[in-house]
Design a protein around this motif. Sequence first.
Motif, short mmCIF file in Angstrom:
data_model
loop_
_atom_site.label_atom_id
_atom_site.label_comp_id
_atom_site.label_asym_id
_atom_site.label_seq_id
_atom_site.Cartn_x
_atom_site.Cartn_y
_atom_site.Cartn_z
N GLY A 188 0.70 -1.24 0.21
CA GLY A 188 -0.02 0.12 0.08
C GLY A 188 0.85 1.24 0.16
N ASP A 189 2.01 1.04 0.34
CA ASP A 189 2.91 2.47 0.31
C ASP A 189 3.54 2.76 -1.23
N ASP A 190 3.62 2.17 -2.03
CA ASP A 190 3.70 2.35 -3.43
C ASP A 190 2.59 2.78 -3.86
N PRO A 191 2.80 4.10 -4.84
CA PRO A 191 1.68 4.59 -5.45
C PRO A 191 0.87 3.67 -6.63
N SER A 192 1.54 2.59 -7.06
CA SER A 192 1.00 1.58 -7.82
C SER A 192 -0.11 0.61 -7.28
N HIS A 193 0.34 0.63 -5.94
CA HIS A 193 -0.30 -0.29 -5.07
C HIS A 193 -2.14 -0.08 -4.88
N ALA A 194 -2.98 -0.84 -5.18
CA ALA A 194 -4.35 -0.30 -5.01
C ALA A 194 -5.01 -1.71 -5.07
N PHE A 195 -6.37 -1.83 -4.58
CA PHE A 195 -7.24 -2.80 -5.06
C PHE A 195 -8.22 -2.40 -5.93
N ARG A 196 -8.37 -3.60 -6.76
CA ARG A 196 -9.38 -3.24 -8.03
C ARG A 196 -10.27 -4.47 -8.28
N LEU A 197 -11.28 -4.13 -8.99
CA LEU A 197 -12.07 -5.17 -9.42
C LEU A 197 -11.71 -5.50 -10.72
N VAL A 198 -11.71 -6.91 -11.04
CA VAL A 198 -11.37 -7.56 -12.11
C VAL A 198 -11.90 -7.24 -13.19
N GLU A 199 -11.36 -6.64 -14.25
CA GLU A 199 -11.90 -6.28 -15.55
C GLU A 199 -13.02 -7.27 -15.91
N GLY A 200 -14.15 -6.90 -16.28
CA GLY A 200 -15.30 -7.82 -16.89
C GLY A 200 -15.80 -8.64 -16.06
N HIS A 201 -15.49 -8.43 -14.54
CA HIS A 201 -16.19 -9.38 -13.59
C HIS A 201 -17.67 -9.17 -13.42
N GLU A 202 -18.39 -10.22 -14.11
CA GLU A 202 -19.85 -10.03 -13.90
C GLU A 202 -20.56 -9.91 -12.70
N THR A 203 -20.10 -10.01 -11.66
CA THR A 203 -20.78 -10.18 -10.31
C THR A 203 -20.43 -8.68 -9.69
#
Length: 271
Positions: free
Chosen positions: A223-238
């Motif tokens: 979480g310290d690195d600017p690239s660190h993030a939580f994301r929804l998986v692309e195209g995830h239907e639910t």
Amino acid sequence: GTAHTVEVGAQQSLLALDFDSATDARFRAAVTSLPVAPLLLHVTADAPVRAQMEEALQRDHALGAAFTDEAGAARYSLKVQGKTLGLIQRESGLLIQSAPLDPSQPGRAAEALRPAIKRVAQWERLLALRNRASDIDAASIDFVCSEPAEGGAKFVHPSNEVTLESVQQRDGQWSEIKAKLEVRNRSGRTLHILLAYFSPAYGVQVLRNDPIESGEAWVTLYGDDPSHAFRLVEGHETEETIDRFQLIASTERVDGFLLEQEDLELGAAVS
């Protein structure tokens, strides 16, 4: 002679010999018993077809999977759908991978799915990894997920199961979620801390593997690195993604490469 394990370590284990020996003697040993529960697969196929599939998979003694007639006992299934055999996660209905099924040679379809079955079995086995005989007090290791709050403060989630909410933007994309995974070592000694990420595609990635001194200070593992993030998986239907993390604490450095494996191509047809 034989020996049995009395203490399991990350790099080395303590064995007790079942025979008398000089204290300065050296031995070469081989593992003869490793009680690992197999990945249970519920199979929807006629008995002759099932028997041929089971025979094909049993050729790999390291597969770590077994068939069961009890659907409720298995999280995964091998399902015949027309001319296709699919490896399916039963709770979600997720098609992990599939293979063309020749009714005269059903073992070939099972053999084509063997690498995926083996990957899933290893993923489940690693996720369930526990050393209940460890002399490290689990209560002395604090592992939390925190989010930034108003005024520069942070909100610490009180549970090991954390729900992070994303906002859908006007362009239809879901926003990234900034959060941190933090650990505190209060064991009274330096410990090697490994953080592993278990992806929804059955991959395992080691994110951190570092010694952390004992104390009251929190250490950010992710979480310290600017690239660190939580994301929804692309195209995830639910519109939901489940990210799983495992924290391993050891008095010795853990070889992270022993845990890592690449993602599967979910939904792929293999042959």
